[in-house]
Design an enzyme around this catalytic site. Structure first.
Site, PDB file in Angstrom:
ATOM      1  N   ARG A  38       0.852  -1.186   0.000  1.00  0.00           N
ATOM      2  CA  ARG A  38       0.000   0.000   0.000  1.00  0.00           C
ATOM      3  C   ARG A  38       0.884   1.231   0.000  1.00  0.00           C
ATOM      4  O   ARG A  38       1.694   1.422   0.911  1.00  0.00           O
ATOM      5  CB  ARG A  38      -0.926   0.012   1.222  1.00  0.00           C
ATOM      6  CG  ARG A  38      -1.767   1.265   1.295  1.00  0.00           C
ATOM      7  CD  ARG A  38      -2.551   1.403   2.590  1.00  0.00           C
ATOM      8  NE  ARG A  38      -3.201   2.717   2.631  1.00  0.00           N
ATOM      9  CZ  ARG A  38      -3.216   3.495   3.692  1.00  0.00           C
ATOM     10  NH1 ARG A  38      -2.638   3.103   4.833  1.00  0.00           N
ATOM     11  NH2 ARG A  38      -3.797   4.696   3.648  1.00  0.00           N
ATOM     12  N   HIS A  90      -2.699  10.938   0.604  1.00  0.00           N
ATOM     13  CA  HIS A  90      -2.163  10.721   1.958  1.00  0.00           C
ATOM     14  C   HIS A  90      -1.509  12.025   2.407  1.00  0.00           C
ATOM     15  O   HIS A  90      -0.333  12.076   2.760  1.00  0.00           O
ATOM     16  CB  HIS A  90      -1.162   9.567   1.963  1.00  0.00           C
ATOM     17  CG  HIS A  90      -0.967   8.925   3.307  1.00  0.00           C
ATOM     18  ND1 HIS A  90      -1.115   7.584   3.571  1.00  0.00           N
ATOM     19  CD2 HIS A  90      -0.607   9.497   4.492  1.00  0.00           C
ATOM     20  CE1 HIS A  90      -0.853   7.345   4.857  1.00  0.00           C
ATOM     21  NE2 HIS A  90      -0.553   8.487   5.430  1.00  0.00           N
ATOM     22  N   GLU A 146      -7.212   8.737   6.205  1.00  0.00           N
ATOM     23  CA  GLU A 146      -7.484   9.414   7.465  1.00  0.00           C
ATOM     24  C   GLU A 146      -7.943  10.867   7.299  1.00  0.00           C
ATOM     25  O   GLU A 146      -7.258  11.818   7.727  1.00  0.00           O
ATOM     26  CB  GLU A 146      -6.254   9.350   8.364  1.00  0.00           C
ATOM     27  CG  GLU A 146      -5.828   7.944   8.654  1.00  0.00           C
ATOM     28  CD  GLU A 146      -4.773   7.870   9.729  1.00  0.00           C
ATOM     29  OE1 GLU A 146      -4.369   8.906  10.282  1.00  0.00           O
ATOM     30  OE2 GLU A 146      -4.339   6.748  10.027  1.00  0.00           O
ATOM     31  N   ASN A 153      -7.231   1.922   9.900  1.00  0.00           N
ATOM     32  CA  ASN A 153      -5.903   2.194  10.463  1.00  0.00           C
ATOM     33  C   ASN A 153      -6.061   2.150  11.984  1.00  0.00           C
ATOM     34  O   ASN A 153      -6.741   3.020  12.550  1.00  0.00           O
ATOM     35  CB  ASN A 153      -5.395   3.573  10.035  1.00  0.00           C
ATOM     36  CG  ASN A 153      -5.094   3.652   8.559  1.00  0.00           C
ATOM     37  OD1 ASN A 153      -5.192   2.668   7.838  1.00  0.00           O
ATOM     38  ND2 ASN A 153      -4.720   4.835   8.091  1.00  0.00           N
ATOM     39  N   TYR A 156      -4.197   1.664  15.815  1.00  0.00           N
ATOM     40  CA  TYR A 156      -2.964   1.662  16.607  1.00  0.00           C
ATOM     41  C   TYR A 156      -3.201   1.384  18.077  1.00  0.00           C
ATOM     42  O   TYR A 156      -2.441   0.683  18.733  1.00  0.00           O
ATOM     43  CB  TYR A 156      -2.214   2.984  16.419  1.00  0.00           C
ATOM     44  CG  TYR A 156      -1.641   3.103  15.044  1.00  0.00           C
ATOM     45  CD1 TYR A 156      -2.347   3.716  14.006  1.00  0.00           C
ATOM     46  CD2 TYR A 156      -0.403   2.526  14.752  1.00  0.00           C
ATOM     47  CE1 TYR A 156      -1.836   3.771  12.725  1.00  0.00           C
ATOM     48  CE2 TYR A 156       0.113   2.569  13.472  1.00  0.00           C
ATOM     49  CZ  TYR A 156      -0.604   3.197  12.463  1.00  0.00           C
ATOM     50  OH  TYR A 156      -0.097   3.246  11.199  1.00  0.00           O
ATOM     51  N   GLU A 160      -3.529  -0.065   8.113  1.00  0.00           N
ATOM     52  CA  GLU A 160      -2.338   0.295   8.905  1.00  0.00           C
ATOM     53  C   GLU A 160      -2.439  -0.304  10.295  1.00  0.00           C
ATOM     54  O   GLU A 160      -3.483  -0.192  10.934  1.00  0.00           O
ATOM     55  CB  GLU A 160      -2.192   1.822   9.070  1.00  0.00           C
ATOM     56  CG  GLU A 160      -1.737   2.564   7.862  1.00  0.00           C
ATOM     57  CD  GLU A 160      -1.602   4.047   8.120  1.00  0.00           C
ATOM     58  OE1 GLU A 160      -1.359   4.438   9.280  1.00  0.00           O
ATOM     59  OE2 GLU A 160      -1.779   4.819   7.164  1.00  0.00           O
TER      60      GLU A 160
HETATM   61  C1  GCO Z   1      -1.385   7.895  10.297  1.00  0.00           C
HETATM   62  C2  GCO Z   1      -0.762   7.939   9.009  1.00  0.00           C
HETATM   63  C3  GCO Z   1       0.627   7.386   8.936  1.00  0.00           C
HETATM   64  C4  GCO Z   1       1.434   7.481  10.228  1.00  0.00           C
HETATM   65  C5  GCO Z   1       1.241   6.236  11.083  1.00  0.00           C
HETATM   66  C6  GCO Z   1       2.005   6.342  12.398  1.00  0.00           C
HETATM   67  O1  GCO Z   1      -2.125   6.933  10.524  1.00  0.00           O
HETATM   68  O2  GCO Z   1      -1.181   8.843  11.042  1.00  0.00           O
HETATM   69  O3  GCO Z   1      -1.547   7.217   8.070  1.00  0.00           O
HETATM   70  O4  GCO Z   1       1.190   8.191   7.935  1.00  0.00           O
HETATM   71  O5  GCO Z   1       2.805   7.606   9.936  1.00  0.00           O
HETATM   72  O6  GCO Z   1      -0.095   6.095  11.404  1.00  0.00           O
HETATM   73  O7  GCO Z   1       1.533   7.441  13.122  1.00  0.00           O
END
Ligand code: GCO
Length: 447
Positions: A77, A121, A166, A292, A294, A352
């Site tokens: 990607r 992006h 995002e 995405n 985290y 992500e």
């Molecule tokens: C985001 C972006 C990425 C970041 C990654 C780490 O999700 O903020 O898509 O470009 O680098 O998530 O923060």
């Protein structure tokens, strides 16, 4: 032995973004982006560095594709830099820009790696920011033109497209908080930008379909569970509001439900920029939702004084990444399950997921990153549980293929499966990359 075999055909990949890895910021006809402008302003980036060179991927892409093949990636990607394609934002096409991405796509296909392209992006042509950027409807219309140009060029070979990455971060951090480009601090611009980004998405979907027959079209959203710190009404209300700001403001219009009323009231914005038919455009059916993920967020009321609120019941655990993000694989399971039960998206990709840790070279040849391996293993297991519960999860992209420019953090955060020694641009696979290669080969989570 826990069964962690993934379904046949599950796609394993890794992700990057143009501004974060390409460099060549002013080469071969590319015009300035809002991130070029932002990073060239003093004091905006933690280490004072820029993406002018980044990982020099623009010149090193062939070696990088070979490295992707060595890891065994089935898909990659990446994003296209709009200013390379239409330096004026619209109109005159920059053929060297098209040629770069065409060569990259051919290289990926020759390596047996499926390209997944993100059209935007965050690196908007600066010239479009001059006319208001995402706060202006004209930029949504320009995005449709840009989409037409690049999908005409690549749509015969690329069959997986994401319109935006995002939009929440673009709109909120870029136009209200000011931490990201263009660095504005206006709630009104933030709300307008969030709408024009979604409108751009909706305008682009039919354009992609017409230029890339049989393509799978989607959008990548940053989604995280918003967990109340206690069962008090105040915390539950605060968590629901945070869910509206972060998640429902984007999910609901894409699902055809319009903007959430509680957040419209919170913004106190009559959304007068919406024209008849716009919300239907935004809700144009898509083939997949990109997630995405985290970490989760634990939300405490800021209205009820701490002493008057119920005792906290939910605490952030001490296992934090270098971003100070809690390692919470359960949060991935929960957000995927919520999407499955609450929203109509027929296919989901994790577009992500990954972690930053302060990786060190050992004996100049090797990087052991057990924490990243453990992070990925626990999240792969959570994804497997979600699939077993019925979630139509079709693939997983690790963020990131390479250490790269981490926006306002500059190069101080390393997310890569591959270590980049920036002074020499040398790439070194980390131990997590070697482990990921075995996961992909087995199509299962392994020790
Ligand atoms: C985001 C972006 C990425 C970041 C990654 C780490 O999700 O903020 O898509 O470009 O680098 O998530 O923060």
């Amino acid at each position: 032995m826990i069964d962690t075999q993934f379904p046949a055909g599950f796609i394993w990949g890794a992700a990057t973004a143009s501004y974060q890895i390409e460099g060549a910021w002013d080469q071969d006809g590319k015009s300035e982006s809002i991130w070029d402008r932002f990073t060239h302003m003093p004091g905006k980036i933690v280490d004072g560095l820029t993406g002018d060179v980044a990982c020099d991927h623009y010149h090193r892409w062939q070696d990088d594709v070979a490295l992707m093949k060595e890891i065994g990636l089935q898909a990659y990607r990446f994003s296209v830099a709009w200013p390379r394609i239409l330096p004026d934002g619209r109109g005159q096409i920059n053929q060297p820009g098209i040629d770069f991405y065409s060569r990259l796509v051919d290289g990926l296909l020759a390596a047996g790696i499926t390209p997944f392209i993100t059209l935007y992006h965050w690196d908007l042509p600066q010239i479009l920011q001059e006319e208001g950027g995402w706060a202006s409807r004209t930029v949504s219309e320009a995005f449709a033109e840009y989409t037409d140009v690049i999908t005409r060029a690549l749509g015969d070979r690329v069959k997986h497209w994401m319109t935006l990455n995002e939009p929440f971060v673009s709109a909120y951090l870029g136009y209200e908080l000011g931490f990201h480009a263009p660095g504005h601090t206006s709630r009104e611009e933030h709300v307008a930008a969030s709408f024009h980004l979604l409108l751009a998405h909706g305008l682009a979907v039919p354009v992609i379909r017409s230029n890339s027959p049989d393509a799978q079209v989607g959008i990548a959203l940053n989604l995280s569970g918003q967990v109340p710190a206690s069962s008090s009404l105040a915390d539950r209300a605060a968590a629901w509001q945070s869910d509206g700001l972060n998640n429902r403001w984007y999910l609901d219009p894409l699902a055809g439900r319009g903007f959430p009323l509680d957040i419209i009231q919170l913004y106190g914005n009559p959304l007068e920029f919406i024209r008849p038919g716009d919300m239907d455009t935004i809700a144009t059916p898509i083939d997949f939702l990109g997630v995405n993920y985290y970490t989760r967020k634990v939300v405490r009321s800021t209205i009820v004084p701490e002493a008057e609120n119920a005792p906290r019941e939910v605490f952030i655990n001490s296992n934090l990444t270098d971003m100070d993000w809690e390692v919470c694989p359960e949060g991935l399971y929960n957000i995927l399950g919520r999407l499955y039960f609450d929203y109509p998206f027929q296919n989901i990709y994790i577009t992500e997921n990954g972690a930053a840790y302060p990786d060190q070279i050992i004996a100049n040849t090797r990087i052991d990153d057990p924490q990243r391996l453990a992070y990925l293993k626990s999240h792969f297991e959570a994804a497997h549980r979600a699939i077993a519960a019925g979630v139509p999860l079709r693939g997983y992209f690790v963020w990131s293929f390479l250490d790269n420019f981490e926006w306002a953090y500059g190069f101080t955060k390393r997310f890569g499966l591959t270590y980049v020694d920036y002074p020499t641009q040398r790439r070194i696979l980390k131990s997590s990359a070697e482990w990921y290669r075995r996961v992909i080969a087995a199509n299962a989570v392994i020790d």
